[in-house]
Design an enzyme around this catalytic site. Sequence first.
Site, short mmCIF file in Angstrom:
data_model
loop_
_atom_site.label_atom_id
_atom_site.label_comp_id
_atom_site.label_asym_id
_atom_site.label_seq_id
_atom_site.Cartn_x
_atom_site.Cartn_y
_atom_site.Cartn_z
N ARG A 3 -1.18 -9.22 12.86
CA ARG A 3 -1.69 -8.15 11.99
C ARG A 3 -2.54 -8.71 10.84
NH1 ARG A 3 3.61 -5.69 10.58
NH2 ARG A 3 2.54 -4.35 9.14
N ARG A 7 11.22 -7.07 4.98
CA ARG A 7 11.21 -5.66 5.38
C ARG A 7 11.73 -5.50 6.81
NH1 ARG A 7 5.64 -2.45 5.13
NH2 ARG A 7 5.28 -3.34 7.16
N LYS A 28 0.82 -1.22 0.00
CA LYS A 28 0.00 0.00 0.00
C LYS A 28 0.85 1.26 0.00
CE LYS A 28 -2.22 -0.96 3.81
NZ LYS A 28 -1.84 -2.33 4.17
N ARG A 42 -9.76 1.48 8.39
CA ARG A 42 -9.44 0.07 8.62
C ARG A 42 -10.51 -0.64 9.44
NH1 ARG A 42 -3.24 0.82 8.56
NH2 ARG A 42 -2.49 -1.25 8.09
N ARG A 56 11.60 -2.66 11.60
CA ARG A 56 10.38 -2.17 12.24
C ARG A 56 9.97 -3.08 13.38
NH1 ARG A 56 5.62 -0.38 8.17
NH2 ARG A 56 4.41 -1.58 9.67
P1 ADP Z 1 1.05 -2.00 7.03
O1 ADP Z 1 1.01 -1.18 5.78
O2 ADP Z 1 2.29 -2.79 7.18
O3 ADP Z 1 -0.18 -2.80 7.24
P2 ADP Z 1 0.85 0.52 8.43
O4 ADP Z 1 2.16 1.18 8.28
O5 ADP Z 1 -0.27 1.01 7.58
O6 ADP Z 1 1.05 -1.05 8.28
O7 ADP Z 1 0.36 0.62 9.95
C1 ADP Z 1 1.19 0.19 11.02
C2 ADP Z 1 0.39 0.13 12.32
O8 ADP Z 1 -0.16 1.42 12.62
C3 ADP Z 1 -0.84 -0.79 12.29
O9 ADP Z 1 -0.52 -2.13 12.54
C4 ADP Z 1 -1.68 -0.17 13.40
O10 ADP Z 1 -1.22 -0.50 14.68
C5 ADP Z 1 -1.45 1.32 13.21
N1 ADP Z 1 -2.48 1.88 12.29
C6 ADP Z 1 -2.27 2.36 11.04
N2 ADP Z 1 -3.42 2.78 10.48
C7 ADP Z 1 -4.40 2.53 11.39
C8 ADP Z 1 -5.81 2.71 11.42
N3 ADP Z 1 -6.47 3.23 10.36
N4 ADP Z 1 -6.48 2.36 12.53
C9 ADP Z 1 -5.85 1.85 13.59
N5 ADP Z 1 -4.54 1.63 13.63
C10 ADP Z 1 -3.80 1.97 12.55
#
Ligand code: ADP
Length: 185
Positions: A139, A122, A8, A83, A128
């Site tokens: 996740r 990654r 994404k 989300r 991370r």
């Molecule tokens: P990835 O793209 O690897 O799924 P992100 O970088 O988008 O992860 O998000 C990392 C973390 O930040 C998520 O696992 C969550 O804990 C938090 N997070 C990001 N966006 C949201 C959201 N819309 N609602 C709740 N938590 C979020």
Amino acid sequence: MGPPGAGKGTQAKFIAEHFGIPAISTGDIFRANVSQGTELGVEAKRFMDAGEYVPDEVTNAMVKDRISLPDAEPGFLLDGYPRTLAQVDSLDEMMKDLGQEMDAVVVLAAERDELVNRLLQRAHVEGRADDTEEVIRRRQEIYDEQTAPLIEVYEERGLLVEVDGMGEIDGVTHRIFEALESRAG
Ligand code: ADP
């Protein structure tokens, strides 16, 4: 939208650049707050480290502030938001207040095994904290439970653009642009 590791963030940057709009990544904003040690960062960190979602009220308020900034006036791309179904409702309200409408919801489809491999890779490169194998698995679960149902919501609204997220980065970008252009007609 797309499961963790679907690419994404990578694709969001290309799309935003193409349309001359900001890419707003909730994950990036949370991580920036964590590294700056802000109050928001301290709160978000314990959820992120466990692979859980940050509570809706916290996330919604943060997005509302961000999309109200002047650079988002011509439009914006959201990466990693909404989300949850509660976030969908909240975003609907924000858009109404701004007098804006969503144009499309891009979903990147990807295979589970490939995703776990990408995330482990990654973790190795970026280090991370939420990229350990156990947290990665958590996740994926949370995505299936809380976020996958949003696909149907946006499909019913006629906004869904599903794109194959596997293969080369350039190929995925190309497919996204093609799908968005054919929507625009
Ligand atoms: P990835 O793209 O690897 O799924 P992100 O970088 O988008 O992860 O998000 C990392 C973390 O930040 C998520 O696992 C969550 O804990 C938090 N997070 C990001 N966006 C949201 C959201 N819309 N609602 C709740 N938590 C979020």
